[in-house]
Scaffold this active site. Sequence first.
Site, PDB file in Angstrom:
ATOM      1  N   THR A  19       0.829  -1.220   0.000  1.00 12.23           N
ATOM      2  CA  THR A  19       0.000   0.000   0.000  1.00 12.23           C
ATOM      3  C   THR A  19       0.854   1.258   0.000  1.00 12.23           C
ATOM      4  O   THR A  19       0.417   2.302  -0.458  1.00 12.23           O
ATOM      5  CB  THR A  19      -0.859   0.140   1.287  1.00 12.23           C
ATOM      6  OG1 THR A  19      -0.094  -0.308   2.391  1.00 12.23           O
ATOM      7  CG2 THR A  19      -2.168  -0.534   1.177  1.00 12.23           C
ATOM      8  N   ASN A  57       3.795   2.018  -1.428  1.00 18.31           N
ATOM      9  CA  ASN A  57       4.287   2.454  -2.749  1.00 18.31           C
ATOM     10  C   ASN A  57       3.489   1.716  -3.823  1.00 18.31           C
ATOM     11  O   ASN A  57       4.058   0.961  -4.607  1.00 18.31           O
ATOM     12  CB  ASN A  57       5.758   2.067  -2.963  1.00 18.31           C
ATOM     13  CG  ASN A  57       6.686   2.672  -1.953  1.00 18.31           C
ATOM     14  OD1 ASN A  57       6.455   3.765  -1.449  1.00 18.31           O
ATOM     15  ND2 ASN A  57       7.764   1.980  -1.652  1.00 18.31           N
ATOM     16  N   CYS A 102      10.167   2.657   2.930  1.00 17.84           N
ATOM     17  CA  CYS A 102      10.822   1.735   3.866  1.00 17.84           C
ATOM     18  C   CYS A 102      12.248   2.184   4.164  1.00 17.84           C
ATOM     19  O   CYS A 102      12.844   1.733   5.134  1.00 17.84           O
ATOM     20  CB  CYS A 102      10.801   0.325   3.286  1.00 17.84           C
ATOM     21  SG  CYS A 102      11.294   0.261   1.560  1.00 17.84           S
TER      22      CYS A 102
HETATM   23  P1  NAD Z   1       1.754  -5.593   3.938  1.00 15.49           P
HETATM   24  O1  NAD Z   1       2.755  -6.638   4.298  1.00 15.49           O
HETATM   25  O2  NAD Z   1       0.573  -5.421   4.798  1.00 15.49           O
HETATM   26  O3  NAD Z   1       1.184  -5.880   2.463  1.00 15.49           O
HETATM   27  C1  NAD Z   1       2.042  -6.093   1.372  1.00 15.49           C
HETATM   28  C2  NAD Z   1       1.340  -6.954   0.338  1.00 15.49           C
HETATM   29  O4  NAD Z   1       1.216  -8.271   0.847  1.00 15.49           O
HETATM   30  C3  NAD Z   1      -0.079  -6.514  -0.004  1.00 15.49           C
HETATM   31  O5  NAD Z   1      -0.333  -6.721  -1.366  1.00 15.49           O
HETATM   32  C4  NAD Z   1      -0.950  -7.401   0.840  1.00 15.49           C
HETATM   33  O6  NAD Z   1      -2.227  -7.577   0.276  1.00 15.49           O
HETATM   34  C5  NAD Z   1      -0.148  -8.692   0.832  1.00 15.49           C
HETATM   35  N1  NAD Z   1      -0.327  -9.529   2.004  1.00 15.49           N
HETATM   36  C6  NAD Z   1      -0.040  -9.184   3.280  1.00 15.49           C
HETATM   37  N2  NAD Z   1      -0.290 -10.225   4.093  1.00 15.49           N
HETATM   38  C7  NAD Z   1      -0.743 -11.241   3.314  1.00 15.49           C
HETATM   39  C8  NAD Z   1      -1.169 -12.584   3.565  1.00 15.49           C
HETATM   40  N3  NAD Z   1      -1.192 -13.109   4.786  1.00 15.49           N
HETATM   41  N4  NAD Z   1      -1.549 -13.337   2.512  1.00 15.49           N
HETATM   42  C9  NAD Z   1      -1.548 -12.850   1.257  1.00 15.49           C
HETATM   43  N5  NAD Z   1      -1.162 -11.585   0.974  1.00 15.49           N
HETATM   44  C10 NAD Z   1      -0.761 -10.793   1.971  1.00 15.49           C
HETATM   45  O7  NAD Z   1       2.570  -4.255   3.791  1.00 15.49           O
HETATM   46  P2  NAD Z   1       2.070  -2.766   3.468  1.00 15.49           P
HETATM   47  O8  NAD Z   1       1.525  -2.160   4.694  1.00 15.49           O
HETATM   48  O9  NAD Z   1       1.261  -2.752   2.252  1.00 15.49           O
HETATM   49  O10 NAD Z   1       3.486  -2.118   3.164  1.00 15.49           O
HETATM   50  C11 NAD Z   1       4.356  -1.693   4.170  1.00 15.49           C
HETATM   51  C12 NAD Z   1       5.451  -2.682   4.470  1.00 15.49           C
HETATM   52  O11 NAD Z   1       6.165  -3.007   3.291  1.00 15.49           O
HETATM   53  C13 NAD Z   1       6.479  -2.092   5.420  1.00 15.49           C
HETATM   54  O12 NAD Z   1       6.930  -3.073   6.323  1.00 15.49           O
HETATM   55  C14 NAD Z   1       7.590  -1.643   4.493  1.00 15.49           C
HETATM   56  O13 NAD Z   1       8.866  -1.554   5.085  1.00 15.49           O
HETATM   57  C15 NAD Z   1       7.551  -2.744   3.469  1.00 15.49           C
HETATM   58  N6  NAD Z   1       8.116  -2.312   2.202  1.00 15.49           N
HETATM   59  C16 NAD Z   1       9.326  -2.810   1.836  1.00 15.49           C
HETATM   60  C17 NAD Z   1       9.897  -2.403   0.656  1.00 15.49           C
HETATM   61  C18 NAD Z   1      11.228  -2.921   0.225  1.00 15.49           C
HETATM   62  O14 NAD Z   1      11.625  -2.628  -0.896  1.00 15.49           O
HETATM   63  N7  NAD Z   1      11.939  -3.672   1.035  1.00 15.49           N
HETATM   64  C19 NAD Z   1       9.236  -1.486  -0.170  1.00 15.49           C
HETATM   65  C20 NAD Z   1       7.981  -1.005   0.228  1.00 15.49           C
HETATM   66  C21 NAD Z   1       7.424  -1.433   1.418  1.00 15.49           C
END
Ligand code: NAD
Length: 468
Positions: free
Chosen positions: A141, A143, A274
């Site tokens: 969400t 990015n 992040c």
């Molecule tokens: P999130 O983990 O809640 O969701 C990320 C994606 O995973 C979404 O599409 C979500 O629908 C899916 N998802 C989550 N749990 C799932 C499950 N149990 N089963 C199936 N799909 C699932 O993260 P967010 O809030 O969208 O993003 C923020 C997080 O992402 C932060 O921790 C941030 O640091 C990390 N992030 C990392 C990078 C990187 O390049 N390392 C880049 C952007 C964001």
Amino acid sequence: MNVDVNLVEQLVKKVLDQVEGAGDLLTTAGDCGVFATMDDAINAAEIGQRQYLKRSMADRAKYVQTIRDVVLRRDVMEYISRVAVEETGMGGYEYKVIKNTLAATKTPGIEDLTTEALSGDDGLTLVEYSPFGVIGAITPTTNPTETVICNSIGMLAAGNAVVFSPHPRAKNVTLYLIKAINRALKEAGAPDNLVVTVAEPSIENTNAMMKHPKIRMLVATGGPGIVKTVLSSGKKAIGAGAGNPPVVVDETADIEKAAVDIVNGCSFDNNLPCIAEKEVIAVDSIADYLIFNMKKSGAYEIKDKALIDRLVELVTENGKKPKTDFVGKSAQYILEKVGIQVGSDVKVILMETDEQHPFVQVELMMPILPVVRVRDVDEAIDMAIRVEHGNRHTAMMHSRNVDKLTKMAKLIQTTIFVKNGPSYAGIGVGGMGYTTFTIAGPTGEGLTSAKSFARKRKCVLVGGMDVR
Ligand code: NAD
């Protein structure tokens, strides 16, 4: 002091002045690249990828440029940047423009895929980057559009098709972007369905994607849960997970510049990236002067312990994780919720805490910035390593002591280590190098690019072709 405090405003103006206006906003009608079921989406992408294999590298370069161009259309850029904020309730329009532009212009294309050639008495061997096939990419969400742009460019450059599984909370903006990319690719003569998704993104659909036999690689950009899930899938997986980037400031730093850099980095897109500064660890002898200068640059200091406790209660769930409603909100918005009215010049909420405080330990993704004092730089480096939690993601240091800069860089082992600059220099805003929005610390690819989405394959010609 040579620091640009109005960096964001200037960058946005420059970007929007440069991108071409291109008539009407692309219509989001139709189902270009958007399928009713995950099975349909993956099957269509597989057919598309097989046709794509027959296209030339010049074609690939053209399609990558097509993606860059459609995103940089002024109407598309404005729309995706605005709707991403409206739909997710996170971040700021100006920052999204910068980040989307960055993804479109600085994500490497086919030039990333270099060939190794070995020739000698036994003939000629080529080692080349070859596509996986259909990649399943899960996007966050925080990015939503940046990741789709960056992954589409890198994955198509490497010869793959990609099925996206967006966060349900970023559904509309992601579907719009995928349709826009598809339509542009079609006009450029690309095979259909190289970039696809489903009409209703959901956890069930993501799970179906992860299990599907035609998905050859999974790329998860998100929090620890989804990274762990893709790593347990039994498929080749890239996990780009959470960070908690510390910033260390020692007594040799240019403190005034460090203060501006930290406030700008921490408040960039309301701290959603992040890579953004999440906690400051400052050597005691300069901590007061650093805080004084951060306050001059847009930080609002809270000293009242009861108020800090209220903030913890307001923005976290029992001090363990951030409340979604506050992720990516501005400092002004958060302060208002505890009864403090400030102007938009306040960009960061600052307070002194100890190391164990939830604001230090938890990846908040909002412009709340704790400062922890330490005796000396060695203690600061040790603490930074602890609070980074072994994510190996990103860290910053402000210092003129090359030995200590080197020490921290070596010990903290983060994918990105920014010296004497704001965190966003690490993804190419005011820092050298290409950009990526999928930073894979856990699985070691680091700054992903086209070659991360390809397999190294060897082509051996026995005898001949050696002209020496
Ligand atoms: P999130 O983990 O809640 O969701 C990320 C994606 O995973 C979404 O599409 C979500 O629908 C899916 N998802 C989550 N749990 C799932 C499950 N149990 N089963 C199936 N799909 C699932 O993260 P967010 O809030 O969208 O993003 C923020 C997080 O992402 C932060 O921790 C941030 O640091 C990390 N992030 C990392 C990078 C990187 O390049 N390392 C880049 C952007 C964001």
